[in-house]
Design an enzyme around this catalytic site. Sequence first.
Site, PDB file in Angstrom:
ATOM      1  N   GLU A 129       0.824  -1.222   0.000  1.00  0.00           N
ATOM      2  CA  GLU A 129       0.000   0.000   0.000  1.00  0.00           C
ATOM      3  C   GLU A 129       0.855   1.267   0.000  1.00  0.00           C
ATOM      4  O   GLU A 129       0.376   2.343   0.366  1.00  0.00           O
ATOM      5  CB  GLU A 129      -0.947   0.007   1.212  1.00  0.00           C
ATOM      6  CG  GLU A 129      -1.841  -1.208   1.356  1.00  0.00           C
ATOM      7  CD  GLU A 129      -2.862  -1.375   0.231  1.00  0.00           C
ATOM      8  OE1 GLU A 129      -2.856  -0.566  -0.722  1.00  0.00           O
ATOM      9  OE2 GLU A 129      -3.655  -2.330   0.312  1.00  0.00           O
ATOM     10  N   HIS A 149     -12.944  -3.362   3.711  1.00  0.00           N
ATOM     11  CA  HIS A 149     -11.502  -3.602   3.826  1.00  0.00           C
ATOM     12  C   HIS A 149     -10.919  -3.042   5.134  1.00  0.00           C
ATOM     13  O   HIS A 149     -10.362  -3.798   5.919  1.00  0.00           O
ATOM     14  CB  HIS A 149     -10.768  -3.011   2.605  1.00  0.00           C
ATOM     15  CG  HIS A 149      -9.288  -3.260   2.607  1.00  0.00           C
ATOM     16  ND1 HIS A 149      -8.576  -3.631   1.487  1.00  0.00           N
ATOM     17  CD2 HIS A 149      -8.374  -3.196   3.609  1.00  0.00           C
ATOM     18  CE1 HIS A 149      -7.315  -3.797   1.794  1.00  0.00           C
ATOM     19  NE2 HIS A 149      -7.156  -3.536   3.080  1.00  0.00           N
ATOM     20  N   GLU A 177     -17.822  12.466  22.079  1.00  0.00           N
ATOM     21  CA  GLU A 177     -16.589  13.160  21.716  1.00  0.00           C
ATOM     22  C   GLU A 177     -16.106  12.910  20.283  1.00  0.00           C
ATOM     23  O   GLU A 177     -15.085  13.462  19.871  1.00  0.00           O
ATOM     24  CB  GLU A 177     -15.507  12.855  22.743  1.00  0.00           C
ATOM     25  CG  GLU A 177     -15.929  13.459  24.074  1.00  0.00           C
ATOM     26  CD  GLU A 177     -14.900  13.448  25.175  1.00  0.00           C
ATOM     27  OE1 GLU A 177     -13.763  13.045  24.918  1.00  0.00           O
ATOM     28  OE2 GLU A 177     -15.262  13.851  26.286  1.00  0.00           O
ATOM     29  N   HIS A 226      -7.371  -2.856   9.867  1.00  0.00           N
ATOM     30  CA  HIS A 226      -8.633  -3.537   9.569  1.00  0.00           C
ATOM     31  C   HIS A 226      -9.484  -3.700  10.835  1.00  0.00           C
ATOM     32  O   HIS A 226      -9.746  -4.827  11.253  1.00  0.00           O
ATOM     33  CB  HIS A 226      -8.344  -4.926   8.977  1.00  0.00           C
ATOM     34  CG  HIS A 226      -7.461  -4.940   7.771  1.00  0.00           C
ATOM     35  ND1 HIS A 226      -6.789  -6.065   7.340  1.00  0.00           N
ATOM     36  CD2 HIS A 226      -7.146  -3.969   6.868  1.00  0.00           C
ATOM     37  CE1 HIS A 226      -6.096  -5.797   6.240  1.00  0.00           C
ATOM     38  NE2 HIS A 226      -6.280  -4.528   5.937  1.00  0.00           N
ATOM     39  N   HIS A 246      -2.810   2.444   8.280  1.00  0.00           N
ATOM     40  CA  HIS A 246      -3.911   1.653   7.713  1.00  0.00           C
ATOM     41  C   HIS A 246      -4.079   0.388   8.550  1.00  0.00           C
ATOM     42  O   HIS A 246      -3.091  -0.220   8.972  1.00  0.00           O
ATOM     43  CB  HIS A 246      -3.576   1.291   6.267  1.00  0.00           C
ATOM     44  CG  HIS A 246      -4.445   0.212   5.692  1.00  0.00           C
ATOM     45  ND1 HIS A 246      -5.815   0.340   5.577  1.00  0.00           N
ATOM     46  CD2 HIS A 246      -4.150  -1.028   5.214  1.00  0.00           C
ATOM     47  CE1 HIS A 246      -6.304  -0.763   5.034  1.00  0.00           C
ATOM     48  NE2 HIS A 246      -5.320  -1.617   4.817  1.00  0.00           N
TER      49      HIS A 246
HETATM   50  P1  13P Z   1       0.976  -5.375   3.180  1.00  0.00           P
HETATM   51  O1  13P Z   1       1.349  -6.663   3.880  1.00  0.00           O
HETATM   52  O2  13P Z   1       1.538  -5.313   1.790  1.00  0.00           O
HETATM   53  O3  13P Z   1       1.323  -4.171   4.020  1.00  0.00           O
HETATM   54  O4  13P Z   1      -0.597  -5.378   2.972  1.00  0.00           O
HETATM   55  C1  13P Z   1      -1.460  -5.497   4.060  1.00  0.00           C
HETATM   56  C2  13P Z   1      -2.758  -4.821   3.816  1.00  0.00           C
HETATM   57  O5  13P Z   1      -3.440  -4.470   4.757  1.00  0.00           O
HETATM   58  C3  13P Z   1      -3.199  -4.555   2.429  1.00  0.00           C
HETATM   59  O6  13P Z   1      -4.246  -3.642   2.387  1.00  0.00           O
HETATM   60 ZN    ZN Z   2      -5.441  -3.633   4.250  1.00  0.00          ZN
END
Ligand code: 13P
Ligand code: ZN
Length: 272
Positions: A118, A212, A171, A143, A141
């Site tokens: 990413e 995602h 808040e 999940h 980033h």
């Molecule tokens: P990477 O292992 O390449 O960082 O990817 C993980 C991920 O969350 C892809 O969206």
């Molecule tokens: Zn991801």
Amino acid sequence: MKNILEAPFLIEMVRTCTNMYQHGWDERNGGNISVLLNEADVAEYVDVRADTVDRVIPTGFEAPALDGKYFLVTGTGKYFKNVQYAPEVNLGLVRLINGGKVAQLLWGFTDGGKFTSEFPAHMMSHAARLTVDPENRVVMHCHPANLLAMTYVHDLGSRVFTRTLWQMCTECIVVFPDGVNVLPWMLCGTNEIGIATAEQMNTARLVVWSQHGIYGAGKDLDETFGLIETAEKAAEIYMKIAHLPLKNTITDEQMHLLEGRFGVRAREGYLE
Ligand code: 13P
Ligand code: ZN
């Protein structure tokens, strides 16, 4: 040269990866982080002269605004769980050159690995956020389960999604008055999702990738973690109550009171 494993920026990165893993936001290799570093800080720990570069890795995109800039970044396929045990394998320190087309590896990725898949979304988001806020240093980033779950059952318009999150905890509007921008499902790891994410980063520090995960941006790791943590908490409350009859909420009038009390301005047009 000082020991990079003792650098405050490295210690903070390792702690953050561990903490995110423990929150359940980064299963397997899920998630990635990039932190913009100052050359003066980097130079205390690694040789920044061009002829000592370990490897050069093409990025596959251009980011002229980031030319010459240094980033500590998580590796592709690497598990956040393992960062604390082998930072030099799971993390890398790179310098962008040739208008962002090439990354010079200065430290890390010792097993021959490379930066996250990413990287386009990270670098393009840094470039976007730096134009809004020169203090922005972190793109994160991950999940988180409740934010992800919400994208299966809630409308994906940025305004309506933001309003729901704001209504879930008092808040929220104080922590992210600029709201959350939502992208539809897109193929991850591509320049296209990078461009789309960066565009959304012009107006908000949080960008949801439907089905995602989420991107956050901020001035340091703590602040960016807290931003995602707050949005994820709100999504958790939503997922606890979405199937129940709603009896109460936080009204727009009350949100205006919060704006006054905390000195923030909600995103234009998001409150009645
Ligand atoms: P990477 O292992 O390449 O960082 O990817 C993980 C991920 O969350 C892809 O969206
Ligand atoms: Zn991801």
